[in-house]
Write an enzyme that holds these catalytic residues in place. Structure first.
Site, PDB file in Angstrom:
ATOM      1  N   ALA A  28       0.862  -1.179   0.000  1.00  0.00           N
ATOM      2  CA  ALA A  28       0.000   0.000   0.000  1.00  0.00           C
ATOM      3  C   ALA A  28       0.902   1.234   0.000  1.00  0.00           C
ATOM      4  O   ALA A  28       2.045   1.171   0.468  1.00  0.00           O
ATOM      5  CB  ALA A  28      -0.883  -0.026   1.232  1.00  0.00           C
ATOM      6  N   GLY A  35       0.557  -5.108   0.910  1.00  0.00           N
ATOM      7  CA  GLY A  35      -0.644  -5.171   0.083  1.00  0.00           C
ATOM      8  C   GLY A  35      -0.374  -5.795  -1.282  1.00  0.00           C
ATOM      9  O   GLY A  35      -1.287  -6.352  -1.909  1.00  0.00           O
ATOM     10  N   GLU A  71      -0.559  -9.428  -0.721  1.00  0.00           N
ATOM     11  CA  GLU A  71      -1.974  -9.732  -0.450  1.00  0.00           C
ATOM     12  C   GLU A  71      -2.798  -9.702  -1.745  1.00  0.00           C
ATOM     13  O   GLU A  71      -3.691 -10.524  -1.936  1.00  0.00           O
ATOM     14  CB  GLU A  71      -2.520  -8.731   0.573  1.00  0.00           C
ATOM     15  CG  GLU A  71      -1.841  -8.879   1.930  1.00  0.00           C
ATOM     16  CD  GLU A  71      -2.211  -7.759   2.891  1.00  0.00           C
ATOM     17  OE1 GLU A  71      -1.796  -6.607   2.653  1.00  0.00           O
ATOM     18  OE2 GLU A  71      -2.916  -8.026   3.868  1.00  0.00           O
ATOM     19  N   GLU A 126       4.658  -5.176   7.119  1.00  0.00           N
ATOM     20  CA  GLU A 126       3.875  -4.146   7.826  1.00  0.00           C
ATOM     21  C   GLU A 126       4.365  -3.941   9.254  1.00  0.00           C
ATOM     22  O   GLU A 126       4.246  -2.852   9.808  1.00  0.00           O
ATOM     23  CB  GLU A 126       2.390  -4.527   7.851  1.00  0.00           C
ATOM     24  CG  GLU A 126       1.675  -4.406   6.511  1.00  0.00           C
ATOM     25  CD  GLU A 126       1.708  -5.672   5.682  1.00  0.00           C
ATOM     26  OE1 GLU A 126       2.541  -6.563   5.952  1.00  0.00           O
ATOM     27  OE2 GLU A 126       0.898  -5.776   4.740  1.00  0.00           O
TER      28      GLU A 126
HETATM   29  N1  CO8 Z   1       4.595   3.223  -0.685  1.00  0.00           N
HETATM   30  C1  CO8 Z   1       4.998   4.382  -1.241  1.00  0.00           C
HETATM   31  N2  CO8 Z   1       6.123   4.501  -1.962  1.00  0.00           N
HETATM   32  C2  CO8 Z   1       6.901   3.408  -2.096  1.00  0.00           C
HETATM   33  C3  CO8 Z   1       6.564   2.181  -1.539  1.00  0.00           C
HETATM   34  C4  CO8 Z   1       5.337   2.092  -0.806  1.00  0.00           C
HETATM   35  N3  CO8 Z   1       4.890   0.957  -0.271  1.00  0.00           N
HETATM   36  N4  CO8 Z   1       7.537   1.285  -1.838  1.00  0.00           N
HETATM   37  C5  CO8 Z   1       8.451   1.939  -2.565  1.00  0.00           C
HETATM   38  N5  CO8 Z   1       8.076   3.230  -2.732  1.00  0.00           N
HETATM   39  C6  CO8 Z   1       8.800   4.293  -3.436  1.00  0.00           C
HETATM   40  C7  CO8 Z   1       9.992   4.776  -2.638  1.00  0.00           C
HETATM   41  O1  CO8 Z   1       9.579   5.716  -1.660  1.00  0.00           O
HETATM   42  C8  CO8 Z   1      10.849   5.361  -3.730  1.00  0.00           C
HETATM   43  O2  CO8 Z   1      10.333   6.615  -4.083  1.00  0.00           O
HETATM   44  P1  CO8 Z   1      11.373   7.892  -4.228  1.00  0.00           P
HETATM   45  O3  CO8 Z   1      12.300   7.492  -5.338  1.00  0.00           O
HETATM   46  O4  CO8 Z   1      10.457   9.021  -4.576  1.00  0.00           O
HETATM   47  O5  CO8 Z   1      12.055   8.024  -2.905  1.00  0.00           O
HETATM   48  C9  CO8 Z   1      10.601   4.438  -4.918  1.00  0.00           C
HETATM   49  O6  CO8 Z   1       9.373   3.765  -4.635  1.00  0.00           O
HETATM   50  C10 CO8 Z   1      11.681   3.382  -5.084  1.00  0.00           C
HETATM   51  O7  CO8 Z   1      11.823   2.733  -3.850  1.00  0.00           O
HETATM   52  P2  CO8 Z   1      13.260   2.521  -3.131  1.00  0.00           P
HETATM   53  O8  CO8 Z   1      14.174   3.635  -3.449  1.00  0.00           O
HETATM   54  O9  CO8 Z   1      12.991   2.254  -1.682  1.00  0.00           O
HETATM   55  O10 CO8 Z   1      13.757   1.198  -3.888  1.00  0.00           O
HETATM   56  P3  CO8 Z   1      14.733   0.074  -3.326  1.00  0.00           P
HETATM   57  O11 CO8 Z   1      15.032  -0.785  -4.504  1.00  0.00           O
HETATM   58  O12 CO8 Z   1      15.878   0.673  -2.575  1.00  0.00           O
HETATM   59  O13 CO8 Z   1      13.859  -0.743  -2.253  1.00  0.00           O
HETATM   60  C11 CO8 Z   1      11.867  -1.887  -1.456  1.00  0.00           C
HETATM   61  C12 CO8 Z   1      12.735  -1.472  -2.672  1.00  0.00           C
HETATM   62  C13 CO8 Z   1      12.643  -2.899  -0.605  1.00  0.00           C
HETATM   63  C14 CO8 Z   1      10.613  -2.514  -2.025  1.00  0.00           C
HETATM   64  C15 CO8 Z   1      11.532  -0.631  -0.609  1.00  0.00           C
HETATM   65  O14 CO8 Z   1      11.025   0.377  -1.466  1.00  0.00           O
HETATM   66  C16 CO8 Z   1      10.499  -0.874   0.471  1.00  0.00           C
HETATM   67  O15 CO8 Z   1      10.836  -1.421   1.507  1.00  0.00           O
HETATM   68  N6  CO8 Z   1       9.255  -0.440   0.219  1.00  0.00           N
HETATM   69  C17 CO8 Z   1       8.189  -0.527   1.222  1.00  0.00           C
HETATM   70  C18 CO8 Z   1       7.686  -1.923   1.371  1.00  0.00           C
HETATM   71  C19 CO8 Z   1       6.603  -1.993   2.425  1.00  0.00           C
HETATM   72  O16 CO8 Z   1       6.820  -1.698   3.588  1.00  0.00           O
HETATM   73  N7  CO8 Z   1       5.395  -2.406   2.011  1.00  0.00           N
HETATM   74  C20 CO8 Z   1       4.261  -2.531   2.911  1.00  0.00           C
HETATM   75  C21 CO8 Z   1       3.443  -1.273   2.886  1.00  0.00           C
HETATM   76  S1  CO8 Z   1       2.093  -1.314   4.068  1.00  0.00           S
HETATM   77  C22 CO8 Z   1       0.936  -2.292   3.345  1.00  0.00           C
HETATM   78  O17 CO8 Z   1       1.104  -2.749   2.255  1.00  0.00           O
HETATM   79  C23 CO8 Z   1      -0.339  -2.544   4.111  1.00  0.00           C
HETATM   80  C24 CO8 Z   1      -1.363  -3.192   3.209  1.00  0.00           C
HETATM   81  C25 CO8 Z   1      -2.714  -3.250   3.832  1.00  0.00           C
HETATM   82  C26 CO8 Z   1      -3.479  -1.992   3.700  1.00  0.00           C
HETATM   83  C27 CO8 Z   1      -4.896  -2.259   4.051  1.00  0.00           C
HETATM   84  C28 CO8 Z   1      -5.665  -1.042   4.430  1.00  0.00           C
HETATM   85  C29 CO8 Z   1      -7.002  -1.431   4.988  1.00  0.00           C
END
Ligand code: CO8
Length: 258
Positions: free
Chosen positions: A65, A109, A112, A132
């Site tokens: 998400a 997400g 999921e 998460e």
């Molecule tokens: N949300 C927003 N932006 C994101 C996300 C995300 N989940 N993941 C990556 N991005 C963005 C980064 O912020 C970055 O943007 P910018 O260049 O503007 O800074 C761009 O994508 C590239 O990402 P990275 O530079 O971090 O790329 P890396 O190759 O270094 O890392 C990863 C890749 C490991 C995937 C890393 O980006 C990461 O850890 N992302 C987050 C993963 C995460 O925590 N996901 C879970 C999110 S919470 C969730 O999904 C809950 C779901 C249920 C919701 C239900 C509601 C009812």
């Protein structure tokens, strides 16, 4: 229909829905989820579509998400607004088979969403996770339930509590994905599977999807009864007569969805 965050292509009776927010690794924001719900509904309604593939980019199926969009929301906003509730409902209302073709990250997400599909074909570079816990929340669109059913309590607890990622090989061993293929061949493999499904009777395919999904909801005896009733019911279709006649006559069946 034009979308901002998706690409949709329909060919050979297969709708391919590609998540397309490369700047955020296909993070699921409200725009994308709203468009995905619309694309799923229109694939369900389009008579030309007999199977759906959901995919992302080579680097990310979806990295979860959208954290930027979520981070300032309050409990009242997400609870009273039923954050992502209607979009998830729309996915689950699709009666046609959906294959998730996963390359790169399928996190939170994203993992999921892949698990809401009927089966997952993974590229050898795929990484699954429910991180998460690192954000101070729990999975919210099925992770604790569907991952546990798919891989068992031990591995599911491990994934959710540590937030570690699982590679494609481990995901296949654990039963999360049905097959692993080289990343370059992912879409060919997914399309071959979808085309093969598209050749079957839609009545049979729909019944199979209902029966297997039922196994995730009810106890064994209820599930077995549901399956037996469907099996019996399919004897009312022309496609059953055709399928069995074709076997006996040593020819390919010509299913007509009747
Ligand atoms: N949300 C927003 N932006 C994101 C996300 C995300 N989940 N993941 C990556 N991005 C963005 C980064 O912020 C970055 O943007 P910018 O260049 O503007 O800074 C761009 O994508 C590239 O990402 P990275 O530079 O971090 O790329 P890396 O190759 O270094 O890392 C990863 C890749 C490991 C995937 C890393 O980006 C990461 O850890 N992302 C987050 C993963 C995460 O925590 N996901 C879970 C999110 S919470 C969730 O999904 C809950 C779901 C249920 C919701 C239900 C509601 C009812």
């Amino acid at each position: 229909m034009g979308y901002e965050t998706l690409n949709v292509d329909v060919s050979n009776h297969v709708a391919t829905i590609r998540l397309d927010r490369p700047e955020a690794l296909n993070a699921l924001n409200s725009k994308l989820l709203g468009e995905l719900a619309k694309a799923m509904k229109s694939s369900q309604e389009n008579e030309k579509v007999r199977c759906i593939i959901l995919t992302g980019s080579e680097k990310a199926f979806a990295a979860g998400a959208d954290i930027r969009e979520m981070h300032e929301k309050s409990f009242v906003e997400v609870f009273m607004g039923d954050l992502f509730g209607p979009e998830v409902e729309a996915m689950l209302r699709v009666r046609k088979p959906i294959i998730a073709a996963v390359s790169g990250y399928a996190l939170g997400g994203g993992c999921e969403l892949a698990m809401m599909c009927d089966f997952i074909i993974a590229a050898d570079n795929a990484k699954f996770g429910q991180p998460e816990v690192n954000l101070g929340v729990v999975a919210g669109i099925g992770g604790t339930q569907r991952l546990t059913r798919a891989v068992g309590k031990a591995k599911s607890m491990d994934m959710h509590l540590t937030g570690r990622f699982m590679d494609a090989e481990e995901a296949e061993r654990a039963g999360l994905v049905s097959r692993v293929v080289p990343a370059k061949k992912l879409m060919d493999e997914a399309m071959a599977a979808a085309t093969r499904i598209a050749e079957k009777s839609m009545i049979t395919v729909t019944a199979i999807k209902e029966a297997v999904n039922r196994s995730q909801e009810v106890g064994l005896s209820e599930g077995l009864l549901f399956e037996k009733r469907l099996f019996h019911a399919l004897f009312a279709t022309e496609d059953q007569s055709e399928g069995m006649a074709a076997f006996i006559e040593k020819r390919e069946p010509q299913f007509r969805d009747r």
